[in-house]
Design a protein around this motif. Structure first.
Motif, mmCIF file in Angstrom:
data_model
loop_
_atom_site.group_PDB
_atom_site.id
_atom_site.type_symbol
_atom_site.label_atom_id
_atom_site.label_comp_id
_atom_site.label_asym_id
_atom_site.label_seq_id
_atom_site.Cartn_x
_atom_site.Cartn_y
_atom_site.Cartn_z
ATOM 1 N N LEU A 57 0.827 -1.210 0.000
ATOM 2 C CA LEU A 57 0.000 0.000 0.000
ATOM 3 C C LEU A 57 0.866 1.267 0.000
ATOM 4 C CD1 LEU A 57 -3.087 0.816 0.320
ATOM 5 C CD2 LEU A 57 -2.628 0.987 2.773
ATOM 6 N N GLN A 58 1.991 1.199 0.712
ATOM 7 C CA GLN A 58 2.875 2.370 0.796
ATOM 8 C C GLN A 58 3.402 2.766 -0.587
ATOM 9 O OE1 GLN A 58 2.791 3.507 4.015
ATOM 10 N NE2 GLN A 58 1.609 1.616 4.192
ATOM 11 N N ALA A 59 3.535 1.758 -1.464
ATOM 12 C CA ALA A 59 4.117 2.028 -2.789
ATOM 13 C C ALA A 59 3.092 2.543 -3.792
ATOM 14 C CB ALA A 59 4.768 0.752 -3.315
ATOM 15 N N LEU A 60 1.796 2.398 -3.456
ATOM 16 C CA LEU A 60 0.744 2.765 -4.419
ATOM 17 C C LEU A 60 0.935 4.124 -5.089
ATOM 18 C CD1 LEU A 60 -2.857 1.746 -3.250
ATOM 19 C CD2 LEU A 60 -1.517 0.891 -5.190
ATOM 20 N N PRO A 61 1.238 5.180 -4.310
ATOM 21 C CA PRO A 61 1.331 6.504 -4.948
ATOM 22 C C PRO A 61 2.399 6.592 -6.032
ATOM 23 C CG PRO A 61 1.351 6.681 -2.542
ATOM 24 C CD PRO A 61 1.452 5.235 -2.855
ATOM 25 N N LEU A 62 3.345 5.670 -6.025
ATOM 26 C CA LEU A 62 4.429 5.746 -7.008
ATOM 27 C C LEU A 62 4.146 4.961 -8.286
ATOM 28 C CD1 LEU A 62 7.550 5.400 -4.682
ATOM 29 C CD2 LEU A 62 6.606 7.461 -5.691
ATOM 30 N N LYS B 111 1.541 -2.836 -15.159
ATOM 31 C CA LYS B 111 1.514 -4.168 -14.556
ATOM 32 C C LYS B 111 2.441 -4.077 -13.351
ATOM 33 C CE LYS B 111 0.866 -6.737 -18.868
ATOM 34 N NZ LYS B 111 1.338 -7.854 -19.706
ATOM 35 N N THR B 112 1.937 -4.425 -12.203
ATOM 36 C CA THR B 112 2.745 -4.304 -10.990
ATOM 37 C C THR B 112 3.221 -5.677 -10.533
ATOM 38 O OG1 THR B 112 1.492 -2.354 -10.357
ATOM 39 C CG2 THR B 112 2.803 -3.408 -8.637
ATOM 40 N N LEU B 113 4.522 -5.779 -10.405
ATOM 41 C CA LEU B 113 5.136 -7.039 -9.996
ATOM 42 C C LEU B 113 5.581 -6.875 -8.550
ATOM 43 C CD1 LEU B 113 6.207 -9.748 -11.178
ATOM 44 C CD2 LEU B 113 8.285 -8.504 -11.815
ATOM 45 N N ILE B 114 5.197 -7.825 -7.699
ATOM 46 C CA ILE B 114 5.599 -7.725 -6.290
ATOM 47 C C ILE B 114 6.650 -8.777 -5.967
ATOM 48 C CG2 ILE B 114 4.783 -7.896 -3.893
ATOM 49 C CD1 ILE B 114 2.151 -6.661 -5.066
ATOM 50 N N ILE C 298 0.088 -8.053 -10.856
ATOM 51 C CA ILE C 298 -1.303 -7.596 -10.793
ATOM 52 C C ILE C 298 -1.430 -6.268 -11.543
ATOM 53 C CG2 ILE C 298 -3.166 -6.915 -9.194
ATOM 54 C CD1 ILE C 298 -1.753 -8.525 -7.010
ATOM 55 N N PRO C 299 -2.479 -6.095 -12.358
ATOM 56 C CA PRO C 299 -2.688 -4.783 -12.984
ATOM 57 C C PRO C 299 -2.855 -3.711 -11.901
ATOM 58 C CG PRO C 299 -4.146 -6.426 -13.954
ATOM 59 C CD PRO C 299 -3.531 -7.058 -12.743
ATOM 60 N N GLN C 300 -2.208 -2.584 -12.086
ATOM 61 C CA GLN C 300 -2.177 -1.523 -11.069
ATOM 62 C C GLN C 300 -3.572 -1.117 -10.590
ATOM 63 O OE1 GLN C 300 -3.103 1.835 -12.246
ATOM 64 N NE2 GLN C 300 -3.025 2.663 -10.167
ATOM 65 N N GLN C 301 -4.521 -0.975 -11.561
ATOM 66 C CA GLN C 301 -5.839 -0.465 -11.148
ATOM 67 C C GLN C 301 -6.563 -1.454 -10.236
ATOM 68 O OE1 GLN C 301 -4.786 -1.047 -14.162
ATOM 69 N NE2 GLN C 301 -6.229 -2.282 -15.329
ATOM 70 N N LEU C 302 -6.341 -2.778 -10.474
ATOM 71 C CA LEU C 302 -6.963 -3.780 -9.587
ATOM 72 C C LEU C 302 -6.257 -3.793 -8.230
ATOM 73 C CD1 LEU C 302 -7.484 -6.756 -12.084
ATOM 74 C CD2 LEU C 302 -9.176 -5.102 -11.267
ATOM 75 N N LEU C 303 -4.930 -3.760 -8.263
ATOM 76 C CA LEU C 303 -4.163 -3.789 -7.016
ATOM 77 C C LEU C 303 -4.594 -2.638 -6.108
ATOM 78 C CD1 LEU C 303 -1.795 -5.091 -5.420
ATOM 79 C CD2 LEU C 303 -0.304 -3.391 -6.475
ATOM 80 N N GLU C 304 -4.760 -1.466 -6.710
ATOM 81 C CA GLU C 304 -5.137 -0.282 -5.946
ATOM 82 C C GLU C 304 -6.478 -0.495 -5.240
ATOM 83 O OE1 GLU C 304 -4.726 3.433 -7.922
ATOM 84 O OE2 GLU C 304 -5.521 4.506 -6.182
ATOM 85 N N GLN C 305 -7.477 -0.951 -6.015
ATOM 86 C CA GLN C 305 -8.804 -1.189 -5.399
ATOM 87 C C GLN C 305 -8.702 -2.208 -4.265
ATOM 88 O OE1 GLN C 305 -11.601 -2.771 -8.279
ATOM 89 N NE2 GLN C 305 -10.805 -1.386 -9.860
ATOM 90 N N GLU D 204 -2.596 -8.745 10.892
ATOM 91 C CA GLU D 204 -1.738 -8.115 9.884
ATOM 92 C C GLU D 204 -2.545 -7.902 8.620
ATOM 93 O OE1 GLU D 204 1.719 -10.285 8.759
ATOM 94 O OE2 GLU D 204 2.609 -10.203 10.775
ATOM 95 N N TYR D 205 -2.101 -6.961 7.808
ATOM 96 C CA TYR D 205 -2.713 -6.777 6.487
ATOM 97 C C TYR D 205 -2.027 -7.743 5.532
ATOM 98 C CZ TYR D 205 -4.744 -2.680 8.666
ATOM 99 O OH TYR D 205 -5.442 -1.857 9.512
ATOM 100 N N TYR D 206 -2.778 -8.763 5.095
ATOM 101 C CA TYR D 206 -2.201 -9.838 4.275
ATOM 102 C C TYR D 206 -2.357 -9.510 2.796
ATOM 103 C CZ TYR D 206 -2.560 -13.256 8.229
ATOM 104 O OH TYR D 206 -2.457 -13.956 9.400
ATOM 105 N N LEU D 207 -1.259 -9.445 2.084
ATOM 106 C CA LEU D 207 -1.338 -9.269 0.630
ATOM 107 C C LEU D 207 -2.065 -10.431 -0.075
ATOM 108 C CD1 LEU D 207 -0.596 -7.541 -1.833
ATOM 109 C CD2 LEU D 207 1.636 -8.657 -1.843
ATOM 110 N N PRO D 208 -1.854 -11.664 0.375
ATOM 111 C CA PRO D 208 -2.535 -12.785 -0.306
ATOM 112 C C PRO D 208 -4.061 -12.682 -0.273
ATOM 113 C CG PRO D 208 -0.761 -13.604 1.078
ATOM 114 C CD PRO D 208 -0.908 -12.144 1.406
ATOM 115 N N ASP D 209 -4.601 -11.790 0.546
ATOM 116 C CA ASP D 209 -6.059 -11.594 0.542
ATOM 117 C C ASP D 209 -6.568 -11.070 -0.801
ATOM 118 O OD1 ASP D 209 -6.198 -12.546 3.091
ATOM 119 O OD2 ASP D 209 -6.796 -10.645 4.039
ATOM 120 N N VAL D 210 -5.667 -10.577 -1.640
ATOM 121 C CA VAL D 210 -6.111 -10.107 -2.969
ATOM 122 C C VAL D 210 -6.715 -11.267 -3.781
ATOM 123 C CG1 VAL D 210 -4.473 -8.173 -3.137
ATOM 124 C CG2 VAL D 210 -3.859 -10.410 -4.106
#
Ligand code: UD1
Ligand code: CA
Length: 454
Positions: free
Chosen positions: A83-88, A94-97, A172-179, A192-198
């Motif tokens: 989430l911290q990286a979203l503004p950048l 396409k966002t690769l984590i 993940i496509p940026q627009q989906l990741l953001e939502q 904790e805030y789990y990324l795999p919850d996406v």
């Protein structure tokens, strides 16, 4: 489409027991985080964003300004970190984590993930683990489609038996990741805030989920302690050895070579056991490296042989030279074709011309030597007066007798000859013989000292 790479690297790495951030510990002489950044950069035009926490200044100092840094001051979970990286992130990228402590990920694997997705699909890299303890498990429906990822601490006992696990690496496509990131909560066993919850959100939104797997499970193995670091070090070295053999080098034992940098080899190179290479090393065709050599930032041309137990740094060695055994070439050494440096010879910031030799027990510093000159055993260039360094210049076809002391600044001209045991302090003109020692005197009738009688 643009590619944004987000590397999560905020964790403290407590189990390394180190004052250094975990991601700066190295594999193959290179920070783990740098391995990850380089794997990402090899994709082409990517923007790299690193989420840092502990030791962020050290991380930035190491990786420099080609990456963006976002500080996550409190580690509230992987989704919180992303989430911290979203503004950048660029709109529509396409966002690769990736993870700073998963160093052996390969560009090919990432490329396949990126290529597999479009605006309405995502990819999560999974792997089969015999012992999946600690990892998030992939939950699949009866027809095999992915439904969710459940963390170890939240899993029911039958879910714990699942061996397909989440590597954490996703595209993940940026627009989906953001939502999705904005909707993730911390309502779970670890709060904790789990990324795999996406994954559940993707299922709900009818987004296609691809689940590719890496060629080797080591690509997705993380490092949490020094034992795991050592394990991946061996894997990495094994990969280097394979690459060298594919390029035409023979290794006496592929398990006993260490490459801590970039080693380039020509054809028919032979490398004996326990050679350590660091920095940028280039070996030409048919170069032979003996056992137990340590070589860094050096170029060695065709047909040269480095015999065992040599230490060579920042040097340039031309074709058909012979070095060692037990020689030390320090920074600034240049050997021209067919030069020979033998055992117990130390050379620093010096140039040996074609065919010149220093075969035994010498120190040659700040020295220029012409063609076909011979430096006798035990020759020392005195290049230092305790404060200043001075140069010694020798011409072609010079012969320095054994055990000579050459006090710089000094010039020894073409074809001259220095008698053994000389101390030379002034210019030796061309074709002269220089003798700089006391004459031998034989004293007859001399009596040996005797032991007192008791
Ligand atoms: C995570 C996954 C799990 C997966 C496993 C693979 C979650 C919730 N779980 O678990 O499904 O199987 O990785 O190794 O994501 N990090 C931050 N900030 C944070 C938290 C973590 O930057 O607030 C970084 C850590 O430095 C680390 C990475 O994210 O590099 C993974 O975090 P970690 O806590 O080790 O996650 P796992 O519990 O291993
Ligand atoms: Ca982990």
């Amino acid at each position: 489409m643009k590619i944004d790479v987000v590397i999560l690297a905020a964790g403290q790495g407590t189990r390394m027991c180190s004052s250094k951030p975990k991601v700066l510990h190295s594999i193959g002489g290179k920070a783990m985080l740098r391995h990850v950044v380089e794997a990402a950069e090899a994709l082409g035009d990517v923007a790299v964003h690193i989420v840092v926490g502990h030791g962020s200044e050290q991380v930035e100092a190491e990786l420099g300004s080609k990456c963006n840094y976002i500080v996550q001051s409190e580690q509230l979970g992987t989704a919180h970190a992303a989430l911290q990286a979203l503004p950048l992130l660029s709109e529509g990228s396409k966002t690769l984590i990736l993870y700073g402590d998963v160093p052996l990920i390969k560009t090919d694997t990432l490329k396949a993930m990126i290529d597999s997705i479009d605006d309405n699909s995502m990819a999560v890299l999974t792997v089969e683990m015999k012992d999946p303890t600690g990892y998030g498990r992939l939950l699949r429906s009866a027809n095999g489609s992915v439904e969710a990822i459940v963390e170890q601490k939240d899993a029911r006992s039958e879910q714990l038996a699942i061996t397909e696990v989440n590597t954490g690496i996703m595209c993940i496509p940026q627009q989906l990741l953001e939502q999705w990131l904005r909707r993730i909560n911390n309502d779970n066993a670890q709060q904790e805030y789990y990324l795999p919850d996406v994954i559940q959100m993707a299922v709900k939104d009818d987004v296609v989920i691809h689940t590719p797997q890496p060629k080797s499970h080591y690509e997705v193995q993380g490092v949490n302690n020094r034992a795991q670091q050592a394990e991946l070090e061996r894997v990495y070295q094994g990969w280097q050895a394979e690459r060298l053999m594919e390029a035409g080098a023979s290794l006496a034992d592929p398990a006993r070579i260490d490459v801590r940098g970039e080693l380039t080899v020509g054809q028919d190179v032979f490398i004996d056991v326990n050679a350590v290479f660091s920095g940028r090393v280039i070996l030409g065709n048919r170069v032979k490296i003996g056992a137990n050599c340590v070589i860094s930032d050096t170029e060695i041309s065709d047909d040269t042989e480095i015999f065992s137990h040599c230490v060579v740094h920042d040097s340039i060695i031309a074709k058909a030279c012979s070095v060692g055994p037990f020689a030390r070439l320090r920074p600034g050494t240049r050997l021209d074709e067919k030069a020979k440096v033998g055992n117990y010879v130390e050379i620093k910031n010096s140039h040996l011309g074609e065919g010149s030799k220093a075969s035994h027990l010498s120190y040659i510093g700040d020295t220029e030597i012409g063609i076909a000159s011979n430096i006798g055993a035990g020759t020392i260039t005195c290049n230092y007066d305790g404060v200043n360094k001075f140069k010694t210049v020798m011409g072609d076809n010079v012969f320095i007798g054994s055990n000579s002391t050459l006090v710089a600044p000094l010039e020894i001209e073409d074809g001259s000859f220095v008698a053994a045991g000389s101390t030379i302090t002034k210019t030796v003109p061309s074709e002269n013989l220089a003798v700089g020692r006391g004459r031998q005197k034989n004293i007859s009738g001399w009596e040996k000292p005797t032991k007192p009688r008791s």
